[in-house]
Motif scaffolding. Structure first.
Motif, PDB file in Angstrom:
ATOM      1  N   VAL A 265      56.320  41.282  33.263  1.00 57.13           N
ATOM      2  CA  VAL A 265      55.243  41.712  32.359  1.00 57.13           C
ATOM      3  C   VAL A 265      54.458  42.857  32.999  1.00 57.13           C
ATOM      4  O   VAL A 265      54.475  43.018  34.220  1.00 57.13           O
ATOM      5  CB  VAL A 265      54.279  40.546  32.023  1.00 57.13           C
ATOM      6  N   SER A 266      53.764  43.624  32.174  1.00 57.24           N
ATOM      7  CA  SER A 266      53.001  44.747  32.734  1.00 57.24           C
ATOM      8  C   SER A 266      51.500  44.512  32.619  1.00 57.24           C
ATOM      9  O   SER A 266      50.706  45.441  32.746  1.00 57.24           O
ATOM     10  CB  SER A 266      53.381  46.043  32.023  1.00 57.24           C
ATOM     11  N   ALA A 267      51.125  43.254  32.340  1.00 53.48           N
ATOM     12  CA  ALA A 267      49.692  42.928  32.260  1.00 53.48           C
ATOM     13  C   ALA A 267      49.439  41.583  32.915  1.00 53.48           C
ATOM     14  O   ALA A 267      50.293  40.694  32.896  1.00 53.48           O
ATOM     15  CB  ALA A 267      49.236  42.884  30.806  1.00 53.48           C
ATOM     16  N   ILE A 268      48.249  41.462  33.524  1.00 55.35           N
ATOM     17  CA  ILE A 268      47.836  40.194  34.112  1.00 55.35           C
ATOM     18  C   ILE A 268      46.399  39.904  33.690  1.00 55.35           C
ATOM     19  O   ILE A 268      45.673  40.810  33.260  1.00 55.35           O
ATOM     20  CB  ILE A 268      47.933  40.190  35.664  1.00 55.35           C
ATOM     21  N   ALA A 269      46.006  38.625  33.811  1.00 58.42           N
ATOM     22  CA  ALA A 269      44.627  38.252  33.478  1.00 58.42           C
ATOM     23  C   ALA A 269      44.169  37.159  34.421  1.00 58.42           C
ATOM     24  O   ALA A 269      45.001  36.414  34.970  1.00 58.42           O
ATOM     25  CB  ALA A 269      44.544  37.764  32.037  1.00 58.42           C
ATOM     26  N   ILE A 270      42.862  37.062  34.641  1.00 59.66           N
ATOM     27  CA  ILE A 270      42.319  35.929  35.391  1.00 59.66           C
ATOM     28  C   ILE A 270      41.189  35.327  34.554  1.00 59.66           C
ATOM     29  O   ILE A 270      40.568  36.022  33.736  1.00 59.66           O
ATOM     30  CB  ILE A 270      41.796  36.306  36.799  1.00 59.66           C
ATOM     31  N   SER A 271      40.923  34.038  34.753  1.00 57.26           N
ATOM     32  CA  SER A 271      39.838  33.381  34.013  1.00 57.26           C
ATOM     33  C   SER A 271      39.443  32.096  34.721  1.00 57.26           C
ATOM     34  O   SER A 271      40.066  31.699  35.701  1.00 57.26           O
ATOM     35  CB  SER A 271      40.283  33.086  32.574  1.00 57.26           C
ATOM     36  N   GLY A 272      38.383  31.444  34.214  1.00 56.47           N
ATOM     37  CA  GLY A 272      37.875  30.206  34.821  1.00 56.47           C
ATOM     38  C   GLY A 272      36.718  30.510  35.760  1.00 56.47           C
ATOM     39  O   GLY A 272      36.474  31.677  36.118  1.00 56.47           O
ATOM     40  N   GLY A 273      36.017  29.469  36.176  1.00 53.02           N
ATOM     41  CA  GLY A 273      34.797  29.613  36.981  1.00 53.02           C
ATOM     42  C   GLY A 273      34.951  30.488  38.213  1.00 53.02           C
ATOM     43  O   GLY A 273      34.070  31.291  38.523  1.00 53.02           O
ATOM     44  N   VAL A 274      36.092  30.374  38.911  1.00 51.13           N
ATOM     45  CA  VAL A 274      36.278  31.137  40.149  1.00 51.13           C
ATOM     46  C   VAL A 274      36.533  32.625  39.848  1.00 51.13           C
ATOM     47  O   VAL A 274      36.369  33.477  40.717  1.00 51.13           O
ATOM     48  CB  VAL A 274      37.427  30.526  40.995  1.00 51.13           C
ATOM     49  N   SER A 275      36.893  32.941  38.590  1.00 49.48           N
ATOM     50  CA  SER A 275      37.195  34.346  38.266  1.00 49.48           C
ATOM     51  C   SER A 275      35.939  35.208  38.226  1.00 49.48           C
ATOM     52  O   SER A 275      36.034  36.415  38.038  1.00 49.48           O
ATOM     53  CB  SER A 275      37.975  34.467  36.951  1.00 49.48           C
TER      54      SER A 275
END
Ligand code: KG4
Ligand code: ZN
Length: 347
Positions: A265-275
């Motif tokens: 893939v050419s995209a990434i994401a982060i999420s959640g409290g630690v993000s």
């Protein structure tokens, strides 16, 4: 999309949260009544305390949120709530309230997976469709890598074998005498500290798999603390926090980009409290730029638990033609991101 609004409720853990959004997923108001101070003296969330406070805080919070949004009951077209994963007694308060509103207003109910809420949170406010990507969800209860093919099509690539990343921050914080949740305090102390002063293991960083393990890092902090003066001096505390933060961030960044490469893939994401951790955000953005990939990061107010992400997930599901949930659907404290698969509407 037509006229009307979405009411969303999130009570999976210790935050009572309500949001109102348009049917396109634009957030009008997002309110969180935090119970952090209530649980802090116990060093963690006490389920019985959490659920009882949800039932006290939720009804007035629904009224306040609707009022602030300038939306009346008869303008609601979708009601949604988190149905898992989380604490059973906490989930039940939000789920039952939302279902009751849905019955009273005769409008569809969307039961939302809390992790799907986190997963889609980086896309709130962006006027674009959600691209195929690999996402890292890092919170107090979860650390997972998910291949997001499209809305409602998620492949779980790996998770933690022991502690979640946020949990590791909280447990190390406890060893250092910091208050719960310790992530933000460790991040604050880490600023200006040396990231190389202490050596911590980067468990499973080079493994092919997508599993995480943070317990070795935690044990290493414990052993190294035994050889130091108690309490630590300000300089040492700052160095230890910086070195520990760097060890966690190294593992998270390395595994995220390995997984993205593996899925092509050419995209990434982060999420959640630690993000909301600044060092993690900086490192993820730098690595994405180096690899010429697009990085999606949530606005900081949507990193910790909130109902805006639940409203947004409901909006995306409705937009993609995913059928509303049956009212006799149960909550599930262990709900997986891969299921149960909600059937698509025909035609
Ligand atoms: O997503 P969240 O609000 O709740 C769960 O669903 O678990 O995440 C809370 C976690 C806590 O473990 C907290 O210590 C951590 O996120 N956290 C951070 C930071 N802010 C919150 N960890 C590291 N750095 C931060 N700046
Ligand atoms: Zn969460």
């Amino acid at each position: 999309m037509g006229e009307g609004y979405i009411l969303a409720i999130e009570t999976s853990c210790d935050e009572t949260a309500v949001a109102v959004a348009t049917l396109d997923g634009e957030i009008l108001v997002s309110k969180v009544a935090s119970q952090v101070a209530l649980h802090a003296p116990h060093g963690g969330v006490v389920p019985e305390l959490a659920s009882r406070n949800h039932s006290v805080d939720l009804p007035p919070l629904v009224n306040i949120t609707l009022e602030k949004a300038g939306v009346t009951w008869d303008q609601l077209r979708i009601v949604s709530a988190t149905s898992g994963p989380g604490l059973a007694s906490s989930l039940l308060v939000g789920d039952t309230t939302a279902k009751s509103v849905s019955v009273a207003l005769n409008c569809p109910f969307y039961s939302i997976n809390h992790m799907e809420g986190h997963l889609l949170s980086p896309f709130i406010g962006l006027k674009q469709s959600i691209p195929e990507h690999v996402a890292l969800v890092v919170s107090g209860g979860h650390t997972m890598l998910v291949h997001v093919v499209r809305v409602n099509d998620y492949e779980m690539m790996g998770s933690t074998k022991d502690d979640a990343a946020g949990e590791a921050f909280d447990k190390v914080g406890k060893m250092l005498g910091l208050t719960y949740p310790a992530g933000p305090e460790i991040a604050r102390l880490a600023k200006g500290g040396s990231r190389e002063a202490f050596q911590f293991p980067r468990s499973m960083i080079d493994r092919d798999g997508h599993e995480f393990s943070f317990s070795g890092m935690k044990t290493s902090v414990l052993y190294q603390l035994k050889n130091l003066e108690n309490p630590l001096g300000a300089r040492q505390l700052s160095d230890l926090c910086a070195s520990f933060e760097e060890a966690i961030v190294d593992v998270l960044v390395s595994k995220l980009f390995n997984a993205a490469e593996e899925r092509g893939v050419s995209a990434i994401a982060i999420s959640g409290g630690v993000s909301c951790n600044e060092r993690l955000r900086t490192r993820v953005e730098a690595e994405a730029a180096r690899k010429e990939m697009r990085a999606f990061l949530p606005a900081t107010q949507y990193t910790t638990d909130n109902a805006a992400m639940i409203a947004f997930a409901a909006a995306m599901r409705a937009r993609e033609g995913v059928a509303p949930s049956e009212l006799d659907l149960d909550i599930d404290p262990n709900l997986s991101i891969e299921g149960p698969v909600t059937r698509l509407t025909e035609g």
